[in-house]
Design an enzyme around this catalytic site. Structure first.
Site, PDB file in Angstrom:
ATOM      1  CE  LYS A 132      -0.330  -0.437   4.999  1.00 34.46           C
ATOM      2  NZ  LYS A 132      -1.111  -1.092   6.059  1.00 34.46           N
ATOM      3  CE1 TYR A 189      13.572  31.255   6.057  1.00 35.38           C
ATOM      4  CE2 TYR A 189      13.805  28.914   5.558  1.00 35.38           C
ATOM      5  CZ  TYR A 189      13.563  30.215   5.137  1.00 35.38           C
ATOM      6  OH  TYR A 189      13.317  30.469   3.830  1.00 35.38           O
TER       7      TYR A 189
HETATM    8  C1  LIG Z   1      -0.245  -2.147   6.539  1.00 31.15           C
HETATM    9  C2  LIG Z   1      -0.798  -3.454   6.923  1.00 31.15           C
HETATM   10  C3  LIG Z   1       0.048  -4.542   7.133  1.00 31.15           C
HETATM   11  C4  LIG Z   1       1.565  -4.432   7.120  1.00 31.15           C
HETATM   12  O1  LIG Z   1       2.004  -3.889   8.346  1.00 31.15           O
HETATM   13  P1  LIG Z   1       3.570  -3.710   8.647  1.00 31.15           P
HETATM   14  O2  LIG Z   1       3.597  -3.207  10.046  1.00 31.15           O
HETATM   15  O3  LIG Z   1       4.054  -2.692   7.674  1.00 31.15           O
HETATM   16  O4  LIG Z   1       4.176  -5.031   8.450  1.00 31.15           O
HETATM   17  C5  LIG Z   1      -0.533  -5.763   7.402  1.00 31.15           C
HETATM   18  N1  LIG Z   1      -1.872  -5.902   7.468  1.00 31.15           N
HETATM   19  C6  LIG Z   1      -2.713  -4.865   7.295  1.00 31.15           C
HETATM   20  C7  LIG Z   1      -4.178  -5.076   7.394  1.00 31.15           C
HETATM   21  C8  LIG Z   1      -2.212  -3.616   7.016  1.00 31.15           C
HETATM   22  O5  LIG Z   1      -3.049  -2.580   6.848  1.00 31.15           O
END
Ligand SMILES: *Cc1c(COP(=O)(O)O)cnc(C)c1O
Length: 374
Positions: free
Chosen positions: A43, A264
């Protein structure tokens, strides 16, 4: 190493994505969970690494788990014929036909999605895999335990191929409680007697709770070689390699007199006469503006013996630039190569100095940063 000159871009900043490291990390996950199939969680454009690099480096995963149906389309357009999981299922009923055409597996986490699926008649000629999500205590998405079995039976009766799924809230609590125990118990008692493949573990569970893996594991952050806890030391011995390296160059050097200020707000004040290096990387590239003085930046060949050195940030990170203290880097010059994060400086360390976790930094790599895939 040294930077490859890229004359198509004006600024020397570059993110390089190491697909060999992707392969290595995926193999490492297979060693940790040899009995499980792997959803590579990609994702957020593969946590900022880009779908193209993810497909190239992770093609031996059993499937890709993502959020947007447009990304599922991208994978099919790029000849991915393996499984794809829509991690939050459908957002709108209209997506259902497309999801089926793209042969997506879907998470089902609420009554509305369940009704859309119940009223759908599948003429695609292939079965549809559903991952029914149990809210076992995280209280974000999923059916409550008392609703779960009924939801399961309804979808099963409608002819879907069922899987059980839940997500941990505290798998990163390495030695502390509460961890995953109560959620695992809730999951097991809720699904008792309903024979179907299971999916529980995120990266933290794969690393630290291998009693709770399930048939399909869902590693995200560890695929990228970044720590689920926010602390690099927690994965330092896990044999994972960073996939993203963010590098740039020193584009200016300032000679300061004792008492001069930098940037800054003049946050950094020179305690003595000294040099400051100005680097082409700022918060508009995704470098965290909250980085405090002392946040490490690696500078190639700039040490007293032309060795590589780590120099601390000195002064507020600005939009396009950041500044470092060159007192330990007498051989730093305009054009010296620097690494902001990657194999020399774990992104977790930069995140920690900025009040966040590595996840946020890699996901927030800005679109203006050129990416090279190797
Ligand atoms: C993002 C996600 C993962 C992966 O999690 P990590 O901590 O990056 O390994 C697994 N399952 C779901 C449902 C997620 O949304």
């Amino acid at each position: 190493m040294g930077l490859t000159a890229n004359h198509l871009v004006n600024r020397p900043i570059l993110a390089s994505i190491d697909t060999e490291a992707f392969r290595h990390n995926l193999n490492r996950i297979r060693e940790l969970a040899p009995e499980s199939k792997i959803w590579a969680v990609i994702k957020a454009k593969a946590y900022g690494h880009g779908l193209e690099a993810a497909l190239k480096g992770l093609e031996s995963a059993d499937g890709f788990a993502l959020l947007d149906i447009a990304d599922a389309q991208w994978f099919r357009d790029h000849k991915w014929s393996g499984r794809i999981l829509l991690l939050e299922g459908l957002f709108h009923q209209e997506e259902l036909e497309t999801a089926v055409q793209l042969r997506c597996d879907m998470v089902v986490h609420n009554e509305k999605q369940l009704e859309w699926l119940e009223s759908y008649s599948n003429h695609s000629g292939h079965p549809i895999n559903l991952f029914l999500k149990l809210n076992s205590g995280m209280n974000r998405l999923g059916f409550k335990p008392e609703q779960y079995r009924d939801a399961y039976h309804r979808l099963h009766a409608a002819g879907y191929h069922m899987h059980h799924m839940t997500h941990f809230a505290n798998a990163d609590q390495v030695d502390r409680s509460p961890s995953v125990g109560a959620q695992v118990e809730c999951f097991e008692s809720t699904i008792a007697g309903l024979e179907a493949p299971t999916s529980l573990a995120n990266s933290a569970a794969i690393l630290w709770h291998r009693n709770a893996l399930g048939d399909w594991i869902r590693p995200g952050i560890m695929l990228y070689g970044v720590s689920p806890t926010g602390t690099y030391a927690d994965i330092a011995r896990s044999e994972l390699l960073p996939v993203m390296q963010l590098r740039s160059e020193i584009i200016e050097i300032q000679e300061l007199k004792k008492g001069d200020h930098v940037g800054y707000g003049g946050r950094f004040e020179a305690p003595e006469d000294m040099r400051i290096g100005v680097i082409a990387c700022g918060y508009a590239d995704g470098y965290p503006r909250h980085a405090v003085d002392g946040t490490p930046v690696w500078v190639q060949g700039a040490g007293p013996d032309y060795d590589d050195v780590v120099c601390p940030i000195a002064g507020q990170v600005s939009m396009d630039m950041l500044t470092i203290d060159l007192r330990e880097a007498p051989n730093a010059k305009v054009g010296s190569a620097v690494e902001l994060w990657g194999g020399e400086i774990p992104v977790d360390d930069v995140a920690q100095m900025s009040g966040t976790i590595g996840y946020e930094l890699i996901c927030a790599l800005a679109p203006r940063v050129p990416v090279s895939i190797k």
